[in-house]
Motif scaffolding. Structure first.
Motif, PDB file in Angstrom:
ATOM      1  N   VAL A  38      -1.571  -3.497 -11.636  1.00  0.00           N
ATOM      2  CA  VAL A  38      -1.997  -2.148 -12.033  1.00  0.00           C
ATOM      3  C   VAL A  38      -3.230  -1.721 -11.250  1.00  0.00           C
ATOM      4  CG1 VAL A  38      -3.012  -0.835 -13.940  1.00  0.00           C
ATOM      5  CG2 VAL A  38      -0.967  -2.198 -14.330  1.00  0.00           C
ATOM      6  N   THR A  39      -4.152  -2.629 -11.005  1.00  0.00           N
ATOM      7  CA  THR A  39      -5.357  -2.272 -10.241  1.00  0.00           C
ATOM      8  C   THR A  39      -5.039  -1.956  -8.784  1.00  0.00           C
ATOM      9  OG1 THR A  39      -5.815  -4.606  -9.732  1.00  0.00           O
ATOM     10  CG2 THR A  39      -6.829  -3.682 -11.716  1.00  0.00           C
ATOM     11  N   MET A  40      -3.937  -2.493  -8.275  1.00  0.00           N
ATOM     12  CA  MET A  40      -3.558  -2.228  -6.876  1.00  0.00           C
ATOM     13  C   MET A  40      -2.687  -0.987  -6.731  1.00  0.00           C
ATOM     14  SD  MET A  40      -2.888  -6.035  -5.277  1.00  0.00           S
ATOM     15  CE  MET A  40      -1.582  -6.444  -6.428  1.00  0.00           C
ATOM     16  N   LEU A  41      -2.057  -0.536  -7.815  1.00  0.00           N
ATOM     17  CA  LEU A  41      -1.218   0.656  -7.749  1.00  0.00           C
ATOM     18  C   LEU A  41      -2.089   1.889  -7.513  1.00  0.00           C
ATOM     19  CD1 LEU A  41       1.361   0.028 -10.628  1.00  0.00           C
ATOM     20  CD2 LEU A  41       1.849   0.187  -8.176  1.00  0.00           C
ATOM     21  N   SER A  42      -1.652   2.744  -6.589  1.00  0.00           N
ATOM     22  CA  SER A  42      -2.460   3.916  -6.239  1.00  0.00           C
ATOM     23  C   SER A  42      -1.567   4.980  -5.601  1.00  0.00           C
ATOM     24  CB  SER A  42      -3.565   3.515  -5.251  1.00  0.00           C
ATOM     25  OG  SER A  42      -4.234   4.644  -4.740  1.00  0.00           O
ATOM     26  N   LYS A  43      -2.031   6.225  -5.671  1.00  0.00           N
ATOM     27  CA  LYS A  43      -1.353   7.305  -4.951  1.00  0.00           C
ATOM     28  C   LYS A  43      -1.522   7.148  -3.439  1.00  0.00           C
ATOM     29  CE  LYS A  43      -3.453  10.793  -6.754  1.00  0.00           C
ATOM     30  NZ  LYS A  43      -3.788  12.215  -6.984  1.00  0.00           N
ATOM     31  N   ASP A  44      -2.599   6.504  -3.060  1.00  0.00           N
ATOM     32  CA  ASP A  44      -2.926   6.334  -1.647  1.00  0.00           C
ATOM     33  C   ASP A  44      -1.930   5.359  -1.009  1.00  0.00           C
ATOM     34  OD1 ASP A  44      -3.969   5.840   0.839  1.00  0.00           O
ATOM     35  OD2 ASP A  44      -6.035   5.640   0.140  1.00  0.00           O
ATOM     36  N   ARG A  45      -1.112   5.897  -0.111  1.00  0.00           N
ATOM     37  CA  ARG A  45      -0.081   5.068   0.514  1.00  0.00           C
ATOM     38  C   ARG A  45      -0.690   3.929   1.335  1.00  0.00           C
ATOM     39  NH1 ARG A  45       4.983   7.368   4.129  1.00  0.00           N
ATOM     40  NH2 ARG A  45       5.931   5.313   4.577  1.00  0.00           N
ATOM     41  N   GLU A  46      -1.771   4.209   2.032  1.00  0.00           N
ATOM     42  CA  GLU A  46      -2.411   3.180   2.850  1.00  0.00           C
ATOM     43  C   GLU A  46      -2.925   2.033   1.989  1.00  0.00           C
ATOM     44  OE1 GLU A  46      -6.089   2.722   6.067  1.00  0.00           O
ATOM     45  OE2 GLU A  46      -5.438   4.709   5.370  1.00  0.00           O
ATOM     46  N   ARG A  47      -3.494   2.383   0.824  1.00  0.00           N
ATOM     47  CA  ARG A  47      -4.006   1.347  -0.089  1.00  0.00           C
ATOM     48  C   ARG A  47      -2.843   0.489  -0.581  1.00  0.00           C
ATOM     49  NH1 ARG A  47      -8.120   0.215  -3.921  1.00  0.00           N
ATOM     50  NH2 ARG A  47      -7.296  -0.533  -5.921  1.00  0.00           N
ATOM     51  N   ARG A  48      -1.738   1.122  -0.929  1.00  0.00           N
ATOM     52  CA  ARG A  48      -0.579   0.350  -1.408  1.00  0.00           C
ATOM     53  C   ARG A  48      -0.055  -0.571  -0.313  1.00  0.00           C
ATOM     54  NH1 ARG A  48       1.329   5.409  -3.149  1.00  0.00           N
ATOM     55  NH2 ARG A  48       3.049   5.242  -1.640  1.00  0.00           N
ATOM     56  N   GLU A  49       0.000  -0.046   0.922  1.00  0.00           N
ATOM     57  CA  GLU A  49       0.516  -0.866   2.010  1.00  0.00           C
ATOM     58  C   GLU A  49      -0.406  -2.031   2.328  1.00  0.00           C
ATOM     59  OE1 GLU A  49       1.109   1.836   5.198  1.00  0.00           O
ATOM     60  OE2 GLU A  49       3.044   2.588   4.420  1.00  0.00           O
ATOM     61  N   ASN A  50      -1.701  -1.826   2.192  1.00  0.00           N
ATOM     62  CA  ASN A  50      -2.642  -2.931   2.425  1.00  0.00           C
ATOM     63  C   ASN A  50      -2.391  -4.093   1.456  1.00  0.00           C
ATOM     64  OD1 ASN A  50      -3.923  -1.619   4.519  1.00  0.00           O
ATOM     65  ND2 ASN A  50      -5.514  -0.712   3.198  1.00  0.00           N
TER      66      ASN A  50
ATOM     67  N   THR B  95       4.788  -1.943  -3.655  1.00  0.00           N
ATOM     68  CA  THR B  95       5.768  -0.862  -3.687  1.00  0.00           C
ATOM     69  C   THR B  95       6.510  -0.934  -5.013  1.00  0.00           C
ATOM     70  OG1 THR B  95       7.542  -2.207  -2.739  1.00  0.00           O
ATOM     71  CG2 THR B  95       6.092  -1.045  -1.197  1.00  0.00           C
ATOM     72  N   PRO B  96       7.163   0.161  -5.406  1.00  0.00           N
ATOM     73  CA  PRO B  96       7.948   0.078  -6.643  1.00  0.00           C
ATOM     74  C   PRO B  96       8.952  -1.064  -6.612  1.00  0.00           C
ATOM     75  CG  PRO B  96       7.717   2.372  -5.964  1.00  0.00           C
ATOM     76  CD  PRO B  96       7.143   1.543  -4.859  1.00  0.00           C
ATOM     77  N   GLY B  97       9.569  -1.303  -5.457  1.00  0.00           N
ATOM     78  CA  GLY B  97      10.543  -2.390  -5.358  1.00  0.00           C
ATOM     79  C   GLY B  97       9.908  -3.748  -5.590  1.00  0.00           C
TER      80      GLY B  97
END
Length: 371
Positions: free
Chosen positions: A261-273, A277-279
């Motif tokens: 949950v702390t890593m989930l974000s609207k920021d795509r770059e943050r998620r990719e780092n 992903t939802p998958g």
């Protein structure tokens, strides 16, 4: 502002944990109480008063017969969720004034099979005969596991005289014990080991029961109260083993989900780092769900109790959190402009994560142990 919110969330969660610890400590440390149906007897006067008040009159007018009976328990072992094997010594005193054709020993109604008796001694003392046996019996009990692992049980030996249809009753041989205080564990071997349970009390008691038959004989007073002698061992479960075996899996799962949950974000770059992903969240959630299910089923198989156990609430909460985190991952990627995420990204979900979990567990605890 974010810092204040985090402090508030942390303080609220810790407050719930402290309240939870206080409630559970009070439940675990509470004095052991006999079953409400038990009339505990610790003195000969209490025995005499109870028997006098509950022995039904015989049609012939003959006095009821009583047999002093004592027990010494050397083994008690849970062989299943509702079966207990008990072994030890039994003795009875038969006065010379009793009928010569009177049977000896006891009948245990809640035994899986009637006990095996081996005579150890037969001695004469004044105007009575003292007979001692060793015995071993498997008892079928009705235990309440709903508070697991905070449960307490009462192992009960229900005892009738074999000639109960002749209105022969058993009385505890209290004079044979140095102390009849239940906390002193009268009649229990000092070396008795109960594995995952701790002995709290041992005592004799009576319960009044009514049978709806005369057992085929005219001498038994049916539809009247009869005193039934019990010898009970009150036990309390040790917490360490179930907490380690059944509590670690959901706790680890909840911590893992919080990290996600702390890593989930609207920021795509943050998620990719972080590679979130939802998958990937769905895959991790499925793996955690599988692990929690295995642990939950192992607990259910061990206890085999109907209904929801107290620790089962932790598993139910974990299932719901797994589902919630997966939904959170899908929503924050698929609909990032939702009001929940619009201004503060995934902050609201992070802030509410532990307060919701701890509040729900505290509520479940209060509902389970509220008197």
């Amino acid at each position: 502002m974010n810092r204040r919110w985090w402090i508030t969330s942390a303080l609220y969660s810790f407050g719930c944990l402290i309240a939870l610890a206080i409630v559970l400590t009070g439940v675990y440390a509470a004095p052991t109480e006999p079953h409400p149906d038990d009339t505990v007897v610790t003195t000969p006067d209490e025995v005499a008063r109870y028997v006098t008040a509950h022995v039904p009159p015989q049609a012939s007018g003959a006095p009821a017969l009583s047999i002093p009976t004592g027990l010494y328990i050397t083994l008690a072992e849970f062989t299943g969720p509702y079966t207990v094997e008990v072994a030890g010594q039994l003795w009875q005193r038969y006065a010379d004034s009793l009928p010569e054709d009177l049977s000896e020993g006891i009948f245990i109604p809640n035994a899986k099979d009637q006990p095996t008796f081996t005579e150890l001694y037969r001695e004469r003392h004044n105007n009575e005969e003292l007979i001692g046996w060793s015995f071993r019996v498997t008892l079928r009990e009705t235990f309440d596991y709903s508070p697991y692992p905070m449960d307490r049980q009462q192992i009960r030996l229900r005892m009738w005289h074999p000639d109960f249809e002749r209105n022969v009753f058993l009385t505890p041989d209290l004079s044979a014990y140095t102390s009849t205080d239940p906390a002193a564990l009268p009649g229990v071997d000092t070396g008795l080991v109960l594995e995952e349970w701790g002995l709290q009390q041992a005592f004799f008691s009576y319960r009044a029961y009514v049978q709806n038959t005369d057992f085929g004989g005219p001498t038994y007073a049916e539809q009247q109260l009869h005193p039934e002698l019990y010898y009970s061992l009150a036990v309390r479960r040790h917490l360490i083993t179930p907490m380690i075996e059944r509590g670690i899996t959901p706790v680890v799962a909840l911590i893992t989900l919080f990290v996600i949950v702390t890593m989930l974000s609207k920021d795509r770059e943050r998620r990719e780092n972080f590679g979130v992903t939802p998958g990937s969240v769905i895959i991790v959630g499925a793996a955690l769900l599988f692990a929690v299910l295995i642990s939950h089923n192992a607990m259910r198989d061990e206890v085999k109790a109907a209904g929801l156990l107290y620790m089962g609430y932790m598993y139910v909460i974990t299932y719901l959190v797994i589902l919630g985190v997966v939904v959170n991952a899908v929503l924050i990627v698929g609909w990032p402009d939702l009001k929940l995420f619009r201004e503060h990204d995934n902050l609201y979900v992070r802030l509410m994560y532990w307060p919701v979990i701890t509040s729900t567990m505290l509520l479940a605890t209060l509902l389970t142990f509220h008197d």
